[in-house]
Design a protein around this motif. Sequence first.
Motif, PDB file in Angstrom:
ATOM      1  N   ILE A 170      -8.904  -0.568   2.820  1.00 27.28           N
ATOM      2  CA  ILE A 170      -7.810  -1.518   3.017  1.00 27.28           C
ATOM      3  C   ILE A 170      -6.529  -0.811   3.431  1.00 27.28           C
ATOM      4  O   ILE A 170      -5.793  -1.280   4.301  1.00 27.28           O
ATOM      5  CB  ILE A 170      -7.559  -2.323   1.717  1.00 27.28           C
ATOM      6  N   CYS A 171      -6.252   0.378   2.823  1.00 30.38           N
ATOM      7  CA  CYS A 171      -4.922   0.992   2.922  1.00 30.38           C
ATOM      8  C   CYS A 171      -4.786   2.123   3.931  1.00 30.38           C
ATOM      9  O   CYS A 171      -3.724   2.284   4.544  1.00 30.38           O
ATOM     10  CB  CYS A 171      -4.512   1.554   1.555  1.00 30.38           C
ATOM     11  N   LYS A 204      -2.229   2.038   6.919  1.00 24.73           N
ATOM     12  CA  LYS A 204      -2.699   1.123   7.964  1.00 24.73           C
ATOM     13  C   LYS A 204      -1.586   0.165   8.360  1.00 24.73           C
ATOM     14  O   LYS A 204      -0.811  -0.292   7.520  1.00 24.73           O
ATOM     15  CB  LYS A 204      -3.905   0.326   7.465  1.00 24.73           C
ATOM     16  N   VAL A 247      -2.218  -3.970   7.175  1.00 21.64           N
ATOM     17  CA  VAL A 247      -2.585  -4.273   5.793  1.00 21.64           C
ATOM     18  C   VAL A 247      -2.110  -5.682   5.464  1.00 21.64           C
ATOM     19  O   VAL A 247      -0.965  -6.056   5.766  1.00 21.64           O
ATOM     20  CB  VAL A 247      -1.941  -3.261   4.809  1.00 21.64           C
ATOM     21  N   GLN A 274      -0.021  -4.880   0.691  1.00 23.28           N
ATOM     22  CA  GLN A 274       0.956  -3.991   1.325  1.00 23.28           C
ATOM     23  C   GLN A 274       1.707  -3.127   0.310  1.00 23.28           C
ATOM     24  O   GLN A 274       1.798  -1.908   0.448  1.00 23.28           O
ATOM     25  CB  GLN A 274       1.961  -4.811   2.145  1.00 23.28           C
ATOM     26  N   CYS A 319      -0.672  -0.633  -1.592  1.00 17.77           N
ATOM     27  CA  CYS A 319      -1.120   0.448  -0.711  1.00 17.77           C
ATOM     28  C   CYS A 319      -0.032   1.495  -0.534  1.00 17.77           C
ATOM     29  O   CYS A 319      -0.283   2.704  -0.648  1.00 17.77           O
ATOM     30  CB  CYS A 319      -1.529  -0.115   0.649  1.00 17.77           C
TER      31      CYS A 319
END
Length: 425
Positions: free
Chosen positions: A346-347, A381, A384, A389, A392
């Motif tokens: 995800i991050c 990323k 995200v 957000q 991360c």
Amino acid sequence: MTGKKERQWRSMCKSLVLGIILTSCMILLYCLSTPQVHFSLPEVPVPYSCAHRPSQLHTKPTTNSSQQTAGQTCTPKVDIMFMKTHKTASSTFLNILFRFGEKHQLKFAFPDSRNDFFYPSIFQRSQVKDYRPGMCFNIICNHMRFNAPEVAKLLPMDTSYITILRDPAELFESSFHYFGKLVPFTWKVPGDDKLTEFLRDPHYYFDPEGFNSFYLKNLLFFDFGQDNTLELDDPRVEDGIKFIIDRFQLVMLVEYFEESLILLKNALCWEMDDLLFFKLNARKGSTVSKLTPELRARALEWNAIDWKLYQHFNQTFWKKVDAYGRRRMAEDVAELRRRNAEMAAICIEGGHAVEAGSIQETAMQPWQPIGEKSILGYNLKKNVDKAHQKLCRKMLMPELQYLTELGVNLWITKLWGHVRDIINW
């Protein structure tokens, strides 16, 4: 020819400017780092607990363990002393603590003007930012040279004392690489492979009175406030180890970091979400010296006190794992790894750490050792989702940037950082 002369002239000027700046800043930093004069502080008792009222913290049902009975509920423990040892993945654990503290709105005992408590001087509570006798602090976790009486006067009686150790041979290799240039007696070690040469005859090169010499002998024992130059058979070694045994309820091991976190979760009644992490301050593989069996044996002999300390807590660690249940531990570690892998997907851009030159945001640049950029970092990323957000960014944030975000004034550390950047130029 002209181009060659210009390069030589530029190199000479650069070296001259560098020398002047480095000398001036080192003198200034030495003065600023000199242990402060500590005045007698009034003895005002700290409350037994600085935790919020139970209603403000969630409770959760327990499962079978060595400490609780199934069906009972427990409240997360929030009063924590983390003894941050050097080169032991402690920055990764600090990130966990920072996020836990923010989640529960806890009060940290932070240093002022730098990222440690005037290490290597012995810790004094007067070094804590905005300290007043009797204040309530939940967590202290920055580098210090441990001083049990002063820490006890700062934290509540229900504080959980936690620390982390690492195999002393691997720790020595890491410390030699990271701090070696800051230890003047290493400058006379000849050859390109200074580590091997030093371990060939460490007594020849080592100066126990030398500046920063503690980084290269029994660093763990030193961090705990003990004398790192004692002979192994000195009775004070046993006394020092017993002191650590009596004070710390959980001693984690770098080599079994995830298992350590599961034991922490069990001891402090935390949630699995509290344990999520990305490995911070890791070195790129090309800078890690592979220790041969002979070099490893020499490193352990040179750091014999740390080795004795590590062996004791390695045994007690596995006793705690057995009490927790090996199968249960394996299941929980697998779950933690699965959750961390999900967060990485995800991050993290590319799903892995990158070298310093490939880190896109200045805010994500980790602190580097003098003369090189060997510490890896991450790129967040760009797409995200909003739900992740903030988490991360926090999980990926290097220690100094996170401390600044938490309100710590790091002007001395930043000044030294500018000197380091000039040297790395």
